[in-house]
Design a protein around this motif. Structure first.
Motif, PDB file in Angstrom:
ATOM      1  N   ILE A 276       0.864  -1.165  -0.136  1.00 26.77           N
ATOM      2  CA  ILE A 276       0.008  -0.071  -0.031  1.00 26.77           C
ATOM      3  C   ILE A 276       0.948   1.381   0.003  1.00 26.77           C
ATOM      4  O   ILE A 276       0.687   2.264  -0.622  1.00 26.77           O
ATOM      5  CB  ILE A 276      -0.875  -0.079   1.041  1.00 26.77           C
ATOM      6  N   SER A 277       2.037   1.198   0.519  1.00 24.48           N
ATOM      7  CA  SER A 277       3.034   2.353   0.413  1.00 24.48           C
ATOM      8  C   SER A 277       3.625   2.098  -0.504  1.00 24.48           C
ATOM      9  O   SER A 277       5.008   1.883  -0.601  1.00 24.48           O
ATOM     10  CB  SER A 277       3.880   2.223   1.854  1.00 24.48           C
ATOM     11  N   ILE A 278       3.202   2.235  -1.899  1.00 26.14           N
ATOM     12  CA  ILE A 278       3.521   1.882  -2.862  1.00 26.14           C
ATOM     13  C   ILE A 278       4.906   2.680  -3.711  1.00 26.14           C
ATOM     14  O   ILE A 278       5.000   3.849  -3.228  1.00 26.14           O
ATOM     15  CB  ILE A 278       2.666   1.798  -4.184  1.00 26.14           C
ATOM     16  N   LYS A 279       5.816   2.015  -4.189  1.00 25.37           N
ATOM     17  CA  LYS A 279       7.188   2.560  -4.599  1.00 25.37           C
ATOM     18  C   LYS A 279       6.779   3.542  -5.811  1.00 25.37           C
ATOM     19  O   LYS A 279       5.880   3.281  -6.666  1.00 25.37           O
ATOM     20  CB  LYS A 279       8.009   1.561  -5.043  1.00 25.37           C
ATOM     21  N   PRO A 280       7.708   4.379  -6.041  1.00 27.99           N
ATOM     22  CA  PRO A 280       7.723   5.268  -7.174  1.00 27.99           C
ATOM     23  C   PRO A 280       7.797   4.344  -8.606  1.00 27.99           C
ATOM     24  O   PRO A 280       8.629   3.340  -8.353  1.00 27.99           O
ATOM     25  CB  PRO A 280       8.929   6.199  -7.489  1.00 27.99           C
ATOM     26  N   ALA A 281       7.082   4.681  -9.690  1.00 24.73           N
ATOM     27  CA  ALA A 281       7.322   3.637 -10.702  1.00 24.73           C
ATOM     28  C   ALA A 281       8.895   3.680 -11.362  1.00 24.73           C
ATOM     29  O   ALA A 281       9.329   2.632 -11.688  1.00 24.73           O
ATOM     30  CB  ALA A 281       6.334   4.442 -11.979  1.00 24.73           C
ATOM     31  N   LEU A 282       9.538   4.622 -11.240  1.00 25.50           N
ATOM     32  CA  LEU A 282      10.930   4.517 -11.818  1.00 25.50           C
ATOM     33  C   LEU A 282      11.615   3.653 -10.884  1.00 25.50           C
ATOM     34  O   LEU A 282      11.880   3.580  -9.862  1.00 25.50           O
ATOM     35  CB  LEU A 282      11.565   6.125 -11.556  1.00 25.50           C
ATOM     36  N   LYS A 283      12.169   2.635 -11.816  1.00 20.72           N
ATOM     37  CA  LYS A 283      13.159   1.830 -11.345  1.00 20.72           C
ATOM     38  C   LYS A 283      12.457   0.744 -10.388  1.00 20.72           C
ATOM     39  O   LYS A 283      13.257  -0.047 -10.071  1.00 20.72           O
ATOM     40  CB  LYS A 283      14.467   2.154 -10.505  1.00 20.72           C
ATOM     41  N   MET A 284      11.347   0.639 -10.463  1.00 23.18           N
ATOM     42  CA  MET A 284      10.574  -0.471  -9.724  1.00 23.18           C
ATOM     43  C   MET A 284      11.006  -1.760 -10.405  1.00 23.18           C
ATOM     44  O   MET A 284      10.786  -3.019  -9.459  1.00 23.18           O
ATOM     45  CB  MET A 284       8.860  -0.185  -9.499  1.00 23.18           C
ATOM     46  N   ASP A 285      11.165  -1.873 -11.276  1.00 24.01           N
ATOM     47  CA  ASP A 285      11.491  -3.299 -11.914  1.00 24.01           C
ATOM     48  C   ASP A 285      12.783  -3.853 -11.213  1.00 24.01           C
ATOM     49  O   ASP A 285      12.952  -4.967 -11.245  1.00 24.01           O
ATOM     50  CB  ASP A 285      11.920  -3.145 -13.442  1.00 24.01           C
ATOM     51  N   GLU A 286      13.435  -3.007 -10.794  1.00 21.91           N
ATOM     52  CA  GLU A 286      14.722  -3.592  -9.960  1.00 21.91           C
ATOM     53  C   GLU A 286      14.287  -4.332  -8.748  1.00 21.91           C
ATOM     54  O   GLU A 286      15.348  -4.863  -8.116  1.00 21.91           O
ATOM     55  CB  GLU A 286      15.620  -2.391  -9.670  1.00 21.91           C
TER      56      GLU A 286
END
Length: 495
Positions: A276-286
């Protein structure tokens, strides 16, 4: 995994050995000696003539390929710099240069002549281990999800001659190769995408490692069993995903029954969205790399089993996905851990400590000699130490010193960080025994202090590998800290 065979051989005369490539170390400012001198004579002075041209001056990192002499089809000269400066740093550069230079040939086999090479601040065994590890890790290729993977190393067999003699030299080569096998295993697992490398997949890999090995058994605890054990902190992380969590226990019995085991605990968040405390989209693939701790435990267990170390080691992986959904844990929720302590979850992106705290309570049943947890735990550790050193926390000076020494020996270094009560006070909560994050500042320290609350009854260390488990450019898993952990266990087996 590298497909490279490393063999020790005693070579009294380099001109009598048939090879597609003879690798000869050369020091700058010196006349040729030993094997280099013999091959130079057999080749009509081609080696000394090359040095006289000064295109190749034997500086560190230099190499040059010459036509063959005697029974060698090629001769690869590798610069070592000045003999008096040939230390561990230079030796590691030598090993990397050998790999890159061999990779530029079409030779299928090579003979590395190390009889005249010594490292002034390390043993001959260390040099062989380092060479084997460098060659085998260099030969790693990721192949699973690419149509045209990088070409593999052409050389498939490397023979090494050393002053150690065949038996001790082979032992050292095998140790380096086993460490590399563990590193490559960890790299490959972490490099896999999260839709392949799930908690269930990690359990499969653990069972695969145990197949045919009578010393290694695997137990997998599912969510129903976790609930019965009271592992509600762990389960709070996996509440928002369809992927079932797994607690994976790999029990290697290489020592006596009475010997206490060394326990490795790996954070295995196979994908971390932040919940729910979701991360920013940038670099989330890492965030597929957020199971780097679990990968390092599987990698270290691979190395331990390949070396058949005479000690007891238990590898435990806390595997889960952290995803947002209607059933996900919410900030402000309070859960009861397996230890009985209650935790206010102030940030669902501080999930690693929530799976680890229950796992650290669980492993107390093994009556361990020492417990080491490995986790990509905090971005704050990256801010503090960058990508060069893993953060090390411990409640025991002896364990901390042993891990620091192992990291230095393996060049997989850690740096000890404080574990003070002053920081623990930042975890106070009005609604639970602990908050899962601290107030501003010292984020890596407060995370370690949180874990320390669940490790009071045994010797424990925590390795925060958030900065060392992978490189961002190029995006690639490093396999750390398998080198450190393997060296630590080799040292314990030696004692």
């Amino acid at each position: 995994m590298s497909g490279l065979t490393l063999t020790a051989r005693a070579v009294s005369d380099a001109t009598t050995v048939r090879t597609q490539c003879a690798v000869v170390p050369v020091f700058s400012g010196e006349a040729l000696q030993g094997a280099a001198k013999a091959l130079d004579s057999a080749g009509g002075g081609s080696l000394s003539a090359t040095l006289k041209l000064e295109d190749f001056s034997a500086k560190r990192g230099q190499s040059t390929l010459l036509p063959g002499a005697a029974k060698a089809q090629r001769i690869l000269l590798v610069g070592c710099g000045k003999r008096g400066d040939f230390d561990r740093v230079a030796a590691r550069e030598f090993a990397r240069t050998v790999y890159s230079a061999l990779n530029g040939t079409t030779a299928k086999d090579a003979l590395v002549l190390l009889d005249d090479l010594s490292v002034h601040d390390a043993t001959a065994e260390w040099l062989l281990e380092t060479l084997a590890r460098s060659l085998a890790t260099g030969a790693y290729r990721y192949t699973e999800t690419v149509s045209e993977p990088q070409p593999a190393l052409t050389v498939s067999k490397v023979t090494v001659s050393s002053v150690l003699g065949k038996g001790p030299a082979q032992t050292a080569l095998d140790a380096g190769a086993a460490t590399a096998s563990g590193i490559n295993t960890a790299r490959n697992l972490a490099n896999l995408p999260a839709n392949i490398c799930t908690p269930s997949y990690l359990a499969q890999q653990a069972r695969k490692l145990a197949r045919g090995n009578s010393k290694l058994t695997v137990q997998v605890v599912d969510e129903k069993q976790m609930r019965e054990l009271g592992m509600h902190s762990f389960l709070s992380v996996t509440a928002g995903t369809a992927e079932p969590a797994r607690l994976i226990i790999m029990n290697y019995s290489g020592g006596r029954k009475s010997d206490k085991p060394y326990v490795l605990v790996g954070k295995g968040i196979t994908f971390d969205s932040g919940g729910i405390s979701i991360k920013p989209a940038l670099k989330m693939d890492e965030m597929k790399f957020d199971m780097g701790g679990a990968a390092s435990v599987l990698g270290t267990m691979t190395a331990v089993t390949e070396m058949a170390l005479p000690l007891n080691v238990i590898g435990v992986i806390a595997a889960a996905e952290n995803m947002p959904s209607g059933t996900a844990t919410k900030p402000g929720d309070v859960v009861r851990s397996m230890s009985g302590k209650t935790i206010e979850i102030l940030n669902t992106d501080a999930e690693g400590r929530l799976v680890l705290c229950d796992t650290l309570t669980y492993v107390e049943r093994f009556k361990p000699e020492a417990v080491i947890d490995i986790a990509t735990l905090t971005g704050a550790c990256v801010v503090a130490l960058g990508s060069h050193a893993s953060g090390l926390y411990s409640n025991t000076d002896e364990l901390a010193d042993a891990l620091l020494a192992a990291g230095t020996e393996a060049h997989d270094r850690a740096w000890r960080m404080p574990l003070w009560d002053d920081y623990t006070k930042q975890l106070q909560s009005n609604f639970a025994d602990l908050g899962n994050i601290g107030s501003a500042g010292g984020g890596s320290v407060t995370a370690a202090c949180f874990l320390s609350e669940f490790t009071k009854n045994y010797s424990w260390a925590h390795l925060d590998i958030a900065g060392t488990a992978w490189d961002a450019a190029p995006k690639w898993a490093t396999g750390r800290p398998v080198g450190l952990l393997t060296r630590y266990l080799i040292d314990r087996a030696g004692k």
